[in-house]
Design an enzyme around this catalytic site. Structure first.
Site, PDB file in Angstrom:
ATOM      1  N   ASP A  35       0.827  -1.201   0.000  1.00  0.00           N
ATOM      2  CA  ASP A  35       0.000   0.000   0.000  1.00  0.00           C
ATOM      3  C   ASP A  35       0.867   1.258   0.000  1.00  0.00           C
ATOM      4  OD1 ASP A  35      -2.587  -0.943  -0.110  1.00  0.00           O
ATOM      5  OD2 ASP A  35      -2.784  -1.162   2.051  1.00  0.00           O
ATOM      6  N   ARG A  70      -2.091  -0.866  -8.432  1.00  0.00           N
ATOM      7  CA  ARG A  70      -3.397  -0.317  -8.071  1.00  0.00           C
ATOM      8  C   ARG A  70      -3.293   1.201  -8.064  1.00  0.00           C
ATOM      9  NH1 ARG A  70      -4.380  -1.162  -2.210  1.00  0.00           N
ATOM     10  NH2 ARG A  70      -4.573  -3.377  -2.753  1.00  0.00           N
TER      11      ARG A  70
END
Length: 308
Positions: free
Chosen positions: A134, A184
């Site tokens: 992330d 992402r």
């Protein structure tokens, strides 16, 4: 206007105490975070995968201050992976990790975080799944991307997250799109200064589309992280123009947000992944969810009043 205020509050110990003690907090937290333990979330994992959805699991808690806490975070992910192995759900459930949770911000943090994240990536690979790193605030991006490149030497399926709000992201996307990696793209959920990031929604949206175009036209595997119907539609059109099949990219949404739309997209044949967080140290994650959408904050405030 409220978003930056809420994000600032996510770093405040005083606000943490006030929010966690508020009578209506649990009702709203449960909307976004379906449990505190692996046993709590296993039924959720089974239910969502049975409905044709894929998942990425996040054990919340990035405020690590000791090496022992970082090792505990590693062990929590390893416990999750062991359960997924028993359920034979590896191919449908990946992991999302914040390197700060693995000790990246400690003294000698890069070495500590790499020593902790590698066993998780190895265990994930053994059950047929992977890990996505992330993104956190802009000061951590270089370290995250360096660790991402290091992991991909042995585990090329390792993914990472880029934030459209940062000026640097278009160049990062060009490099990663040609590298065959899983990326992402999200709009960004941190309070960033004007020197490094777009500040208006309109500019962030424009940047998001430019980055999506780079990723869709590249050689990697794009992951559209958005609840915005317009961004999703644009992403689908860019994928079509790039000649991508439905299985050559995916859409990701957070647990608790637009669940019906996730099921609709999955029923149409799209790869649809639900970002599902669990754990006891939920405050930072919860506050970012409130900051992202005014309706989340209104729901929280109504809950506090009704339970007060």
């Amino acid at each position: 206007m409220l978003g930056p205020v809420i994000l600032a509050a996510s770093r405040s110990d005083r606000m943490r105490r006030l929010v966690t003690a508020a009578p209506g907090t649990k009702q709203v937290v449960d909307r976004f975070i379906p449990g505190e333990t692996v046993d709590d979330v296993l039924p959720i994992i089974r239910s969502l995968t049975d409905q044709g959805l894929e998942l990425t699991m996040d054990v919340v808690g990035e405020d690590i201050t000791t090496p022992e806490q970082a090792e505990a975070a590693r062990d929590a992910y390893l416990e999750l992976i062991a359960h997924l192995k028993e359920l034979e759900l590896g191919p449908k459930v990946e992991m999302s990790v914040k390197l700060s949770m693995f000790g990246q911000d400690l003294e000698n943090g890069v070495e500590i975080s790499r020593a902790n994240v590698r066993p998780v990536v190895e265990a994930a690979s053994e059950i047929g799944t992977t890990v996505t790193l992330d993104a956190e605030d802009h000061t951590t991006i270089d370290k995250m991307l360096a660790t991402h490149a290091w992991l991909r030497e042995d585990f090329p399926q390792t993914g990472c997250v880029l934030q459209a709000m940062l000026f640097r992201t278009e160049e990062d996307a060009r490099r990663l799109a040609g590298n065959g990696s899983r990326v992402r793209i999200v709009k960004g959920a941190y309070k960033e200064p004007a020197e490094v990031a777009h500040q208006s929604k309109a500019e962030i949206d424009k940047a998001y589309v430019r980055i999506l175009k780079i990723l869709m036209n590249g050689n990697g595997y794009p992951m559209i992280g958005s609840h915005d119907p317009r961004m999703i539609s644009i992403g689908q059109e860019l994928a079509r123009r790039a000649g991508r099949k439905m299985e050559e990219y995916e859409i990701q949404m957070l647990f608790g947000i637009r669940g019906d739309e996730s099921l609709r997209l999955a029923a149409e044949g799209h790869r649809m992944r639900v970002y599902t967080a669990y754990g006891t140290d939920w405050y930072g994650y919860f506050m970012r969810r409130l900051a992202e959408k005014p309706s989340n904050l209104r729901f929280f405030l109504r809950s506090m009043v009704s339970k007060g």
